[in-house]
Design a protein around this motif. Structure first.
Motif, mmCIF file in Angstrom:
data_model
loop_
_atom_site.group_PDB
_atom_site.id
_atom_site.type_symbol
_atom_site.label_atom_id
_atom_site.label_comp_id
_atom_site.label_asym_id
_atom_site.label_seq_id
_atom_site.Cartn_x
_atom_site.Cartn_y
_atom_site.Cartn_z
ATOM 1 N N PRO A 130 2.992 0.387 -9.893
ATOM 2 C CA PRO A 130 2.356 -0.493 -8.907
ATOM 3 C C PRO A 130 1.567 -1.620 -9.593
ATOM 4 C CG PRO A 130 1.946 1.812 -8.375
ATOM 5 C CD PRO A 130 2.537 1.783 -9.752
ATOM 6 N N PHE A 131 1.661 -2.811 -9.010
ATOM 7 C CA PHE A 131 0.930 -3.969 -9.523
ATOM 8 C C PHE A 131 0.210 -4.679 -8.390
ATOM 9 C CE2 PHE A 131 4.061 -3.600 -12.978
ATOM 10 C CZ PHE A 131 3.213 -3.657 -14.071
ATOM 11 N N GLU A 162 5.867 -1.711 -0.686
ATOM 12 C CA GLU A 162 4.877 -1.090 0.178
ATOM 13 C C GLU A 162 3.521 -1.120 -0.514
ATOM 14 O OE1 GLU A 162 6.084 2.950 0.876
ATOM 15 O OE2 GLU A 162 5.894 3.514 -1.226
ATOM 16 N N TYR A 163 2.458 -0.961 0.281
ATOM 17 C CA TYR A 163 1.105 -0.903 -0.253
ATOM 18 C C TYR A 163 0.873 0.459 -0.899
ATOM 19 C CZ TYR A 163 -0.058 -4.914 2.746
ATOM 20 O OH TYR A 163 -0.119 -6.140 3.349
ATOM 21 N N THR A 164 0.044 0.484 -1.946
ATOM 22 C CA THR A 164 -0.357 1.763 -2.515
ATOM 23 C C THR A 164 -1.499 2.377 -1.710
ATOM 24 O OG1 THR A 164 -1.847 0.658 -4.066
ATOM 25 C CG2 THR A 164 0.370 1.207 -4.878
ATOM 26 N N ILE A 165 -2.242 1.538 -0.969
ATOM 27 C CA ILE A 165 -3.333 2.022 -0.116
ATOM 28 C C ILE A 165 -3.069 1.472 1.293
ATOM 29 C CG2 ILE A 165 -5.844 2.228 0.133
ATOM 30 C CD1 ILE A 165 -6.031 1.261 -2.827
ATOM 31 N N ARG A 177 4.119 -1.368 -4.625
ATOM 32 C CA ARG A 177 5.131 -0.616 -5.349
ATOM 33 C C ARG A 177 6.446 -0.742 -4.599
ATOM 34 N NH1 ARG A 177 1.934 4.589 -4.226
ATOM 35 N NH2 ARG A 177 2.192 4.777 -1.999
ATOM 36 N N THR A 178 7.518 -0.566 -5.350
ATOM 37 C CA THR A 178 8.843 -0.579 -4.731
ATOM 38 C C THR A 178 8.948 0.701 -3.903
ATOM 39 O OG1 THR A 178 9.721 -1.828 -6.577
ATOM 40 C CG2 THR A 178 11.316 -0.682 -5.192
ATOM 41 N N LYS A 179 9.379 0.543 -2.662
ATOM 42 C CA LYS A 179 9.437 1.674 -1.739
ATOM 43 C C LYS A 179 10.356 2.772 -2.295
ATOM 44 C CE LYS A 179 8.772 1.783 3.145
ATOM 45 N NZ LYS A 179 8.912 1.060 4.376
#
Length: 183
Positions: A130-131, A162-165, A177-179
């Motif tokens: 994730p970035f 997608e969001y990490t949070i 991150r890539t879903k």
């Protein structure tokens, strides 16, 4: 306030979820906490979030007992709002990336007109780990707003990123991150 102490940040949506207040009521309460110097406002509009101020700990210590009583039973609702440890990974350098991704980033150039190639690089980066927008901007040598507007928003709408949070999209540690990618 316990949530802010534990997470380090809160936004209007999270405040509403924790308290059951409507949008107007939560805005009034958050504004009051900001005016009293307990919280500091960052961002704006839908991206507004609040951080604890220098007075926050003093306020908490004087209100600890009553706040503890009020927040009991609400903390289980906070599940899913806290970032997981793997969502706060340290910033990666170009040389830490897989060789093929390093090559693509190096060869892309700052003025690449190939929108799909840039999207493919973003997808590959976010599949690696994730970035944040700012991290993607550094790798792609472009501005954060440009990256978000031209690429990330489309990839999110297409269900590729997608969001990490996801329960607090304006979280200052938000990453993409890539879903269907776990690592």
């Amino acid at each position: 306030m316990v949530f802010v102490r534990e997470v380090g940040v809160i936004d209007n949506l999270s405040y509403r979820q924790l308290t059951g207040l409507n949008n107007m009521q939560s805005s009034i309460e958050l504004r009051k906490l900001r005016k009293e110097g307990i919280l500091e406002q960052k961002g704006g509009g839908k991206s507004t979030y609040y951080l604890p101020s220098e007075l926050f700990e003093t306020f908490l210590s004087t209100q600890a007992e009553s706040l503890s009583t009020q927040m009991k039973g609400l903390l289980p609702q906070a599940d899913g709002l806290l970032p997981q440890a793997d969502e706060l990974l340290p910033q990666v350098k170009l040389e830490d990336l897989p060789g093929e991704l390093q090559r693509k980033l190096t060869n892309m150039g700052q003025r690449s007109n190939n929108k799909q190639a840039v999207k493919d690089i973003i997808i590959a980066l976010c599949a690696f780990q994730p970035f944040s927008i700012s991290e993607l901007a550094v790798f792609l040598k472009r501005g954060e707003r440009y990256i978000r507007k031209q690429y990330v928003n489309e990839l999110m709408a297409d269900g590729i990123l997608e969001y990490t949070i996801p329960k607090m999209i304006s979280h200052p540690n938000q990453k993409y991150r890539t879903k269907n990618n776990n690592g």
